[in-house]
Motif scaffolding. Structure first.
Motif, PDB file in Angstrom:
ATOM      1  N   GLN A  56       0.806  -1.219   0.000  1.00  0.00           N
ATOM      2  CA  GLN A  56       0.000   0.000   0.000  1.00  0.00           C
ATOM      3  C   GLN A  56       0.843   1.275   0.000  1.00  0.00           C
ATOM      4  N   GLY A  57       2.151   1.143   0.151  1.00  0.00           N
ATOM      5  CA  GLY A  57       2.996   2.337   0.165  1.00  0.00           C
ATOM      6  C   GLY A  57       4.062   2.247   1.227  1.00  0.00           C
ATOM      7  N   SER A  58       4.677   3.381   1.516  1.00  0.00           N
ATOM      8  CA  SER A  58       5.824   3.413   2.421  1.00  0.00           C
ATOM      9  C   SER A  58       5.447   3.732   3.861  1.00  0.00           C
ATOM     10  N   SER A  59       4.154   3.901   4.154  1.00  0.00           N
ATOM     11  CA  SER A  59       3.727   4.181   5.522  1.00  0.00           C
ATOM     12  C   SER A  59       2.633   3.205   5.937  1.00  0.00           C
ATOM     13  N   TYR A  60       2.465   3.075   7.246  1.00  0.00           N
ATOM     14  CA  TYR A  60       1.510   2.122   7.801  1.00  0.00           C
ATOM     15  C   TYR A  60       0.082   2.594   7.550  1.00  0.00           C
ATOM     16  N   HIS A  61      -0.773   1.668   7.104  1.00  0.00           N
ATOM     17  CA  HIS A  61      -2.159   2.012   6.748  1.00  0.00           C
ATOM     18  C   HIS A  61      -3.102   1.560   7.873  1.00  0.00           C
ATOM     19  N   PRO A  62      -3.750   2.497   8.594  1.00  0.00           N
ATOM     20  CA  PRO A  62      -4.620   2.123   9.716  1.00  0.00           C
ATOM     21  C   PRO A  62      -5.799   1.246   9.310  1.00  0.00           C
ATOM     22  N   GLY A  63      -6.336   1.447   8.102  1.00  0.00           N
ATOM     23  CA  GLY A  63      -7.473   0.642   7.662  1.00  0.00           C
ATOM     24  C   GLY A  63      -7.129  -0.828   7.543  1.00  0.00           C
ATOM     25  N   ILE A  64      -5.949  -1.113   6.993  1.00  0.00           N
ATOM     26  CA  ILE A  64      -5.491  -2.504   6.895  1.00  0.00           C
ATOM     27  C   ILE A  64      -5.262  -3.075   8.286  1.00  0.00           C
ATOM     28  N   GLU A  98      -4.750  -0.506  24.533  1.00  0.00           N
ATOM     29  CA  GLU A  98      -4.430  -0.562  23.105  1.00  0.00           C
ATOM     30  C   GLU A  98      -4.869   0.723  22.397  1.00  0.00           C
ATOM     31  N   LEU A  99      -6.109   1.144  22.619  1.00  0.00           N
ATOM     32  CA  LEU A  99      -6.620   2.351  21.973  1.00  0.00           C
ATOM     33  C   LEU A  99      -5.851   3.589  22.425  1.00  0.00           C
ATOM     34  N   LEU A 100      -5.609   3.672  23.721  1.00  0.00           N
ATOM     35  CA  LEU A 100      -4.880   4.828  24.241  1.00  0.00           C
ATOM     36  C   LEU A 100      -3.457   4.869  23.696  1.00  0.00           C
ATOM     37  N   SER A 101      -2.830   3.718  23.613  1.00  0.00           N
ATOM     38  CA  SER A 101      -1.455   3.652  23.112  1.00  0.00           C
ATOM     39  C   SER A 101      -1.400   4.046  21.644  1.00  0.00           C
ATOM     40  N   TYR A 102      -2.374   3.590  20.855  1.00  0.00           N
ATOM     41  CA  TYR A 102      -2.405   3.946  19.440  1.00  0.00           C
ATOM     42  C   TYR A 102      -2.519   5.459  19.265  1.00  0.00           C
ATOM     43  N   SER A 103      -3.405   6.074  20.066  1.00  0.00           N
ATOM     44  CA  SER A 103      -3.592   7.521  19.944  1.00  0.00           C
ATOM     45  C   SER A 103      -2.300   8.258  20.279  1.00  0.00           C
ATOM     46  N   ILE A 104      -1.643   7.851  21.362  1.00  0.00           N
ATOM     47  CA  ILE A 104      -0.398   8.508  21.764  1.00  0.00           C
ATOM     48  C   ILE A 104       0.686   8.290  20.711  1.00  0.00           C
ATOM     49  N   ALA A 105       0.814   7.048  20.239  1.00  0.00           N
ATOM     50  CA  ALA A 105       1.858   6.733  19.265  1.00  0.00           C
ATOM     51  C   ALA A 105       1.630   7.448  17.934  1.00  0.00           C
ATOM     52  N   ASN A 106       0.389   7.445  17.461  1.00  0.00           N
ATOM     53  CA  ASN A 106       0.100   8.111  16.191  1.00  0.00           C
ATOM     54  C   ASN A 106       0.267   9.618  16.289  1.00  0.00           C
ATOM     55  N   TYR A 107      -0.099  10.180  17.439  1.00  0.00           N
ATOM     56  CA  TYR A 107       0.102  11.617  17.640  1.00  0.00           C
ATOM     57  C   TYR A 107       1.594  11.946  17.642  1.00  0.00           C
ATOM     58  N   ALA A 108       2.380  11.117  18.333  1.00  0.00           N
ATOM     59  CA  ALA A 108       3.821  11.347  18.377  1.00  0.00           C
ATOM     60  C   ALA A 108       4.453  11.151  17.007  1.00  0.00           C
ATOM     61  N   GLY A 109       3.908  10.179  16.248  1.00  0.00           N
ATOM     62  CA  GLY A 109       4.454   9.924  14.923  1.00  0.00           C
ATOM     63  C   GLY A 109       4.248  11.082  13.963  1.00  0.00           C
ATOM     64  N   LEU A 176      -9.781   5.352  14.082  1.00  0.00           N
ATOM     65  CA  LEU A 176      -8.443   4.948  13.656  1.00  0.00           C
ATOM     66  C   LEU A 176      -7.359   5.480  14.582  1.00  0.00           C
ATOM     67  N   SER A 177      -7.753   6.056  15.715  1.00  0.00           N
ATOM     68  CA  SER A 177      -6.792   6.547  16.725  1.00  0.00           C
ATOM     69  C   SER A 177      -5.739   7.463  16.111  1.00  0.00           C
ATOM     70  N   THR A 178      -6.196   8.417  15.330  1.00  0.00           N
ATOM     71  CA  THR A 178      -5.263   9.298  14.634  1.00  0.00           C
ATOM     72  C   THR A 178      -5.032  10.619  15.358  1.00  0.00           C
ATOM     73  N   THR A 179      -5.828  10.911  16.383  1.00  0.00           N
ATOM     74  CA  THR A 179      -5.665  12.161  17.116  1.00  0.00           C
ATOM     75  C   THR A 179      -5.583  11.887  18.607  1.00  0.00           C
ATOM     76  N   LEU A 180      -5.144  12.881  19.349  1.00  0.00           N
ATOM     77  CA  LEU A 180      -5.069  12.754  20.802  1.00  0.00           C
ATOM     78  C   LEU A 180      -5.542  14.062  21.424  1.00  0.00           C
ATOM     79  N   THR A 181      -6.762  14.072  21.911  1.00  0.00           N
ATOM     80  CA  THR A 181      -7.323  15.225  22.608  1.00  0.00           C
ATOM     81  C   THR A 181      -7.735  14.785  24.001  1.00  0.00           C
ATOM     82  N   LEU A 182      -8.091  15.748  24.828  1.00  0.00           N
ATOM     83  CA  LEU A 182      -8.504  15.420  26.195  1.00  0.00           C
ATOM     84  C   LEU A 182      -9.731  14.520  26.186  1.00  0.00           C
ATOM     85  N   ARG A 183     -10.673  14.792  25.291  1.00  0.00           N
ATOM     86  CA  ARG A 183     -11.891  13.965  25.214  1.00  0.00           C
ATOM     87  C   ARG A 183     -11.549  12.523  24.869  1.00  0.00           C
ATOM     88  N   ILE A 184     -10.655  12.324  23.913  1.00  0.00           N
ATOM     89  CA  ILE A 184     -10.274  10.973  23.507  1.00  0.00           C
ATOM     90  C   ILE A 184      -9.523  10.281  24.641  1.00  0.00           C
TER      91      ILE A 184
END
Length: 216
Positions: A56-64, A98-109, A176-184
């Protein structure tokens, strides 16, 4: 090619395998095959996802990744000899972290650093999961193992349905855990507290069933 494949393989390996390994450890006495065979089958799935991701390309695809979550869950159900809702109910206990870690990791990425985004996210996931798993290992044998001896299918179905609804409602905030806000962050934290409450309810149920069987 290798420079693109390594971060994707690292993220594929780290983002789900540690928590699935924890589930296999909890059900270690219920495995259908040996530990080595179970690990080999799981590794093949990881390699399959890596191959699909690279197409799918050179970056990780959350949908897959989301699709393969169901594949990994199906493998768990096959590899473990236990009532399916019991496996899923126990497995769902890992979803909040798992969900919290994804949000933190994707935000940091998404932040600009010298490391590739997927590799940076992998390192953050590894740190979070290492802390969570080391904490969980202290409570698996004294806390979770006795609960596994509950054979009331109705109780496990109720817990599974309840957890499923809570996870869906929480995940819909950011699927897809792509953002990290206080609500999330708070939604994931509440889900974690909810799962802890579920464990105490199961412990209470276990004692109630044991007392009922003893009195009869």
């Amino acid at each position: 090619m290798l420079s693109a494949a390594l971060p994707i393989f690292c993220y594929t390996l780290v983002h789900v395998a540690p928590l699935d390994a924890l589930i296999f450890y909890i059900f270690r006495d219920y495995l259908r095959h040996s530990v080595q065979q179970t690990a080999l089958g799981y590794l093949l799935l990881l390699l399959l996802e890596t191959g699909v991701q690279l197409q799918q390309g050179s970056s990780y695809h959350p949908g897959i990744s989301l699709l393969f979550q169901f594949i990994y869950a199906a493998y768990d159900l096959y590899a473990i000899r236990a009532y399916a809702p019991k496996i899923l109910a126990i497995g769902f206990l890992t979803v909040p972290i798992e969900l919290l870690s994804y949000s933190i990791a994707n935000y940091a990425g998404q932040q600009q650093t010298k490391l590739p985004p997927d590799l940076q996210a992998s390192l953050i996931l590894l740190l979070i999961f290492s802390a969570a798993i080391s904490f969980a290992l202290r409570y698996i044998d004294p806390f979770l193992q006795p609960i596994l001896h509950i054979h009331d299918h109705g109780a496990w179905r109720c817990l599974f349905y309840y957890e499923t609804v809570m996870i869906i409602l929480t995940a819909l905030i950011d699927p897809l855990s792509t953002t990290l806000t206080l609500r999330i962050f708070l939604s994931r934290l509440i889900l974690l507290l909810n799962d802890i409450a579920c464990l105490y309810i199961m412990q209470y149920l276990m004692r109630s069933i044991a007392a009922r069987e003893y009195s009869s």
